[in-house]
Write a protein that holds these residues in place. Structure first.
Motif, PDB file in Angstrom:
ATOM      1  N   THR A  63       0.834  -1.202   0.000  1.00 52.17           N
ATOM      2  CA  THR A  63       0.000   0.000   0.000  1.00 52.17           C
ATOM      3  C   THR A  63       0.868   1.251   0.000  1.00 52.17           C
ATOM      4  O   THR A  63       0.553   2.249  -0.663  1.00 52.17           O
ATOM      5  CB  THR A  63      -0.934   0.009   1.226  1.00 52.17           C
ATOM      6  N   CYS A 105      -8.650   5.288  -5.006  1.00 52.88           N
ATOM      7  CA  CYS A 105      -8.174   4.722  -3.734  1.00 52.88           C
ATOM      8  C   CYS A 105      -9.286   4.747  -2.689  1.00 52.88           C
ATOM      9  O   CYS A 105      -9.490   3.786  -1.947  1.00 52.88           O
ATOM     10  CB  CYS A 105      -6.965   5.506  -3.221  1.00 52.88           C
ATOM     11  N   LEU A 114      -6.816  -1.383  -4.185  1.00 53.89           N
ATOM     12  CA  LEU A 114      -6.171  -0.242  -3.537  1.00 53.89           C
ATOM     13  C   LEU A 114      -4.714  -0.122  -3.975  1.00 53.89           C
ATOM     14  O   LEU A 114      -4.236   0.976  -4.276  1.00 53.89           O
ATOM     15  CB  LEU A 114      -6.256  -0.381  -2.014  1.00 53.89           C
ATOM     16  N   ARG A 118      -3.103   2.974  -5.901  1.00 52.44           N
ATOM     17  CA  ARG A 118      -1.939   3.677  -5.332  1.00 52.44           C
ATOM     18  C   ARG A 118      -0.832   3.802  -6.375  1.00 52.44           C
ATOM     19  O   ARG A 118      -0.117   4.812  -6.426  1.00 52.44           O
ATOM     20  CB  ARG A 118      -1.438   2.929  -4.108  1.00 52.44           C
ATOM     21  N   PHE A 180      -7.775   9.437   1.485  1.00 56.22           N
ATOM     22  CA  PHE A 180      -7.512   9.627   0.061  1.00 56.22           C
ATOM     23  C   PHE A 180      -8.425  10.692  -0.548  1.00 56.22           C
ATOM     24  O   PHE A 180      -7.988  11.523  -1.344  1.00 56.22           O
ATOM     25  CB  PHE A 180      -7.697   8.306  -0.691  1.00 56.22           C
TER      26      PHE A 180
END
Length: 471
Positions: A63, A105, A114, A118, A180
């Protein structure tokens, strides 16, 4: 629009204290601050998104690293695109791209989605980050550049450090997804201010073809090395990444002067040295930013908001002192402000190693982050000004891109390598005792890296490098 007599000099450069100069500084600081903010705001949300999306320690690392990977791998291309097609234009495209990826996101249904979003965020960051600093270097008169860089470093550092505070408040009130989604209104402000106030600039001597092969090799090399470091028992990607990295170096040498990274830029040994310092220094900082907030939440029992507020002293110190550090470096040279600042920041990491179960904020956390903030405030502006001072103005975007790529690469590799090295694998973030032991060792390793950075600084950085830039 018209400009007052004090805004523009005869050479067309802006004065920092002018109204338009302040707008340009706002746009560049807020734009680069988006990328810096997102690199830290997510950290405080890691335990929550890990639980909701059923992620393990590797998922949390990805992540962070999916973003850093594309940012580091493509930031050189972002700088080159800005130099060629216009720094303002590429900066705007990057800001919009970043905002769209941030929305993805925030809507992620699982950890795999995710991580992919990212990675897209990192591409946007690679376009806007080098442009922000290159715009400053190309827009302001020479005498104002160290001060402008100092303000950029200080306010940008505030964005990075305030990220956990903002993330903590969002996680505890409206949920981790807003860590986000909060990027969207800020991105809108950046776009509006840039369209109205930021002048366009480019390298008028740019010619030839883009080094697409170099860009691909750089990104694949970082991906292979990162995967090999994070995934246990995966030597093949690591070896492949190292081989691709070697191929990247050979390709850049052969393609000069049309290379993604012009070889000539490294003929200045101070430029090379300051980038080595950047690599090691940001590797240490990457580990700290990744692990500290999780340590406070998982081991010390802090709430999301309290863990985020832990870094507030660093934000305040960066805001108050970074511009002054730029002035000190301009007057006395960058060597000693950088050396002392890096060592003081390393002392803060040593102090952080005492943070554990039942940690007291005033006795352990506050002194540690304050010492770290003092050191960071002293070091970052002189370091950034030195990078730009040792490269030709026509390579402003490239020099900025190189230094940013080096910084992100250091963080990327350290976040991939150090947690497994200290035993933080699998479900470690769900096991406080295991995480605590790994965290303490990681802080000692980070402090050691800062000592190495300081030693390289004092041995290689000239004291008069910024004075030479004004001649």
């Amino acid at each position: 629009m018209t400009h007052g007599p004090q805004e523009l000099q005869s050479d067309g450069h802006l004065v920092l204290k002018s109204a338009r100069g302040r707008w340009v500084l706002l746009a560049t600081v807020l734009g680069s601050g988006l990328a810096l903010l997102d690199s830290t705001v997510v950290n405080v949300a890691l335990p929550d998104l890990g639980r909701e999306l059923d992620a393990d320690m590797a998922g949390l690392q990805w992540t962070i690293n999916a973003y850093t990977l594309t940012l580091a791998g493509l930031i050189l291309l972002g700088g080159s695109l800005g130099d060629r097609y216009g720094r303002r234009s590429v900066f705007l495209i990057g800001t919009v791209w970043f905002a769209v990826a941030s929305a993805l996101c925030g809507l992620a249904p699982n950890i795999e989605f995710l991580i992919g979003a990212r990675a897209l965020q990192g591409i946007g960051g690679a376009l806007l980050t080098p442009g922000s600093l290159a715009i400053i270097q190309a827009s302001f008169v020479r005498g104002d550049r160290p001060r402008a860089v100092g303000a950029w470093s200080g306010l940008g550092g505030v964005a990075a450090a305030i990220g956990p505070l903002l993330g903590g408040g969002l996680v505890q009130t409206v949920g981790w997804r807003w860590a986000f989604l909060i990027n969207l209104p800020f991105a809108l402000i950046v776009v509006l201010v840039t369209l109205r106030h930021v002048p366009e600039s480019r390298d008028e001597q740019a010619a030839g073809r883009f080094d697409v092969l170099g860009s691909v090799l750089a990104a694949l090399a970082l991906a292979g090395i990162t995967y090999g470091l994070i995934q246990e028992g995966a030597p093949v990607p690591l070896i492949a990444g190292l081989a691709l990295g070697a191929a990247f170096v050979v390709t850049e040498i052969r393609r000069s002067p049309d290379a993604l990274v012009p070889v000539g830029i490294f003929r200045n040994h101070v430029f090379t040295a300051v980038n080595v310092v950047t690599l090691i220094m940001y590797a240490a900082m990457g580990v700290v930013f990744f692990l500290l907030v999780v340590q406070l939440r998982v081991v010390s029992g802090f709430s999301a908001t309290a863990a985020g507020m832990a870094m507030l002293p660093t934000s305040i110190l960066m805001l108050l002192l970074s511009a002054k550090a730029g002035e000190v470096a301009k007057r006395y040279g960058p060597r000693w402000p950088m050396t002392i600042g890096i060592l003081v920041a390393g002392a803060g990491f040593l102090w952080m190693s005492t943070i554990g179960f039942g940690a007291s904020y005033p006795l352990q956390v506050l002194p540690a982050v304050t010492v770290f903030g003092l050191g960071l405030s002293a070091a970052v502006a002189p370091l950034t000004a030195t990078v730009l001072a040792t490269a030709d103005e026509r390579y402003a975007g490239t020099a900025s891109g190189v230094n940013n790529a080096v910084a992100r690469t250091g963080s990327l590799l350290a976040v991939a390598a150090v947690p497994p090295m200290v035993g933080l694998v699998g479900d470690a973030f769900r096991e406080p005792a295991v995480f605590d032991a790994g965290f303490r060792l990681a802080m000692l390793i980070s402090a050691g890296m800062m000592v190495v950075s300081a030693l390289i600084t004092v041995l290689t950085i000239r004291s008069n490098v910024l004075a030479a830039d004004e001649d």
